[in-house]
Design an enzyme around this catalytic site. Structure first.
Site: not given
Lengths: 161, 308
Positions: A91, A98-100, A154
């Site tokens: 991620h 950051i994919c969060l 996202w």
């Protein structure tokens, strides 16, 4: 170091400034374990060292997070990226993004820099393999010119890592 | 038409929720009932609906209604079996309920409108009660509800004054009872009898009280300590908002909104909460009220957007 993406940044509002001073004071009293705040006089940009937790793929490795605060923090999420080199993680893109979800759609003023850090460390710790996201190259190509990850739409699909 | 007693509401609810009744066809409402109620909720606004219980979730509805001062009220409306021929029953945290005007064509929005009108009438009463709580040394209730019209006031030397404010005529002479053993009470009782005609609807409540008792009423114990106990806002982390002209009357203000979820009870500046609700896309607006969720517990919250 990556060319730091700074979307036309405005100075912190009074409310943002006051809240960040309190967060920093609280951080200094009890920093989240595994993290070290790199001292600076810029309240609007924090650089934080994170050390991978023992017993995980990143044990003993150290990375740097850069946290930039918008004018109206905490009404808006901070921008959090890894400085180069970013950890290999499904991620985390090679440009540090950051994919969060809590950094974008799911941000709430009930969160803090400290709680965000803990989420990021937990994301690292639960990683099954050191690899880049599948669409890494395409994504990074589209992000040239230091675009902020907050401008990305996202899609949060994986709740396991 | 007068209101039904609360007890009848309970029986309606029991009938609606009880399993055996539910299974039997006798108590089932016609399909048209549900579509009518849904349409009527729509008119009031779904964002105002806090909960729905019993009988497919529509026989006992709770709506959130804000008054002119931004106080949050919950209005529980129970629909009897023969609704709308019979009027709904209301329950709310108010000193007295309005006389519901109900006719054949009446709808839920009429109930809400009448309740809002009722809240308008009660504004003066609540501002007087707020004033009492702020200026006088109230020992009971420590957390008054909107409906409570009594206050026990400490006079010092173990003497107390039990006040009963008439919610329908809040500016009139209140009912009082003196409690305590001290000789001081005799003097106060004498003064009360002698001067109670001096009570004036134009003066502030506590000023009237001092005049009639001919006695300087003690303020709440050390206001400064209270300020220390003043909690931080869950959003900006400060007790006080910045001193800033842009914030108008809120400049330098303390937290004035508390999450109603008792296990959360987070305090906020309504200004901060409003700014947060404005910042996210899931917030809904109905007239001048923003409806969203507490950033901590996600329970529904509502704030006015008007007063600057």
């Amino acid at each position: 170091m990556t060319s730091s993406s700074s979307p036309s940044r405005k100075a912190l509002s009074k409310i943002a400034c006051n809240r960040l001073q309190k967060e920093l004071a609280e951080w200094q009293v009890s920093p989240p374990s595994g993290f070290k705040y790199r001292v600076s006089d810029n309240l609007q940009r924090w650089v934080i060292e994170v050390t991978g937790a023992a017993g995980t793929l990143y044990a003993g490795e150290t990375y740097q997070l850069q946290v930039d605060f918008p004018e109206h923090y905490p009404m808006e999420a901070p921008q959090v990226i890894f400085l180069n080199p970013a950890p290999m993680h499904p991620h985390i893109y090679s440009n540090g993004h950051i994919c969060l979800d809590i950094l974008y759609d799911s941000w709430s003023p009930a969160m803090t820099v400290s709680s965000v850090c803990i989420s990021i460390l937990s994301m690292l710790s639960s990683s099954p393999a050191k690899q880049r996201p599948q669409d890494n190259d395409r994504y990074v190509r589209n992000c040239r010119n230091g675009r902020s990850p907050k401008e990305t739409r996202w899609w949060f699909h994986d709740d396991k890592v | 038409m007068a209101l039904h007693a609360t007890s009848s509401r309970d029986s309606v609810r029991a009938a609606a929720e009880g399993e055996p009744e539910w299974a039997g066809d006798a108590s089932r409402r016609p399909a048209a009932f549900y579509s009518a109620v849904f349409a009527q909720i729509e008119e009031v606004g779904w964002e105002r609906l806090v909960s729905g219980k019993g009988d497919g979730g529509v026989s006992c509805l709770v709506f959130r209604i804000l008054d002119d001062q931004g106080r949050n009220h919950l209005l529980e409306i129970t629909l009897p079996m023969n609704y709308p021929s019979s009027p709904p029953c209301l329950v709310a945290d108010v000193p007295y309920l309005p006389e519901l005007q109900w006719s054949k064509g009446s709808r839920l929005k009429d109930v809400v409108c009448q309740f809002q009108e009722h809240l308008k009438i009660l504004q003066d009463y609540w501002s007087i009660m707020d004033d009492i709580d702020k200026v006088l040394w109230v020992v009971d209730p420590t957390k008054p509800t909107f409906a409570m019209s009594h206050r026990c006031i400490a006079l010092g030397d173990d003497c107390y004054l039990l006040l009963h404010v008439n919610a329908r005529k809040p500016r009139s002479l209140p009912e009082v009872r003196f409690l305590g053993t001290d000789g001081k009470l005799d003097r106060l009782i004498t003064n009360w009898r002698k001067y109670c005609k001096k009570w004036s609807a134009d003066k502030k409540f506590h000023e009237n009280l001092s005049t009639v008792l001919d006695f300087a009423l003690p303020p709440p114990p050390s206001v400064n300590i209270e300020d220390d106990e003043q909690v931080d806002c869950g959003i900006c982390y400060a007790k006080h908002l910045p001193i800033d002209d842009e914030l108008g009357t809120h400049s330098g203000g303390t937290t004035d909104y508390t999450c109603e979820n008792p296990s959360c009870s987070r305090a906020f500046h309504s200004v901060c909460l409003r700014d947060w609700l404005r910042a996210i896309t899931t917030t809904r607006q109905s007239f001048d009220v923003l409806f969203g969720n507490c950033p901590y517990c996600s329970d529904p919250v509502a704030v006015k957007i008007t007063d600057r």
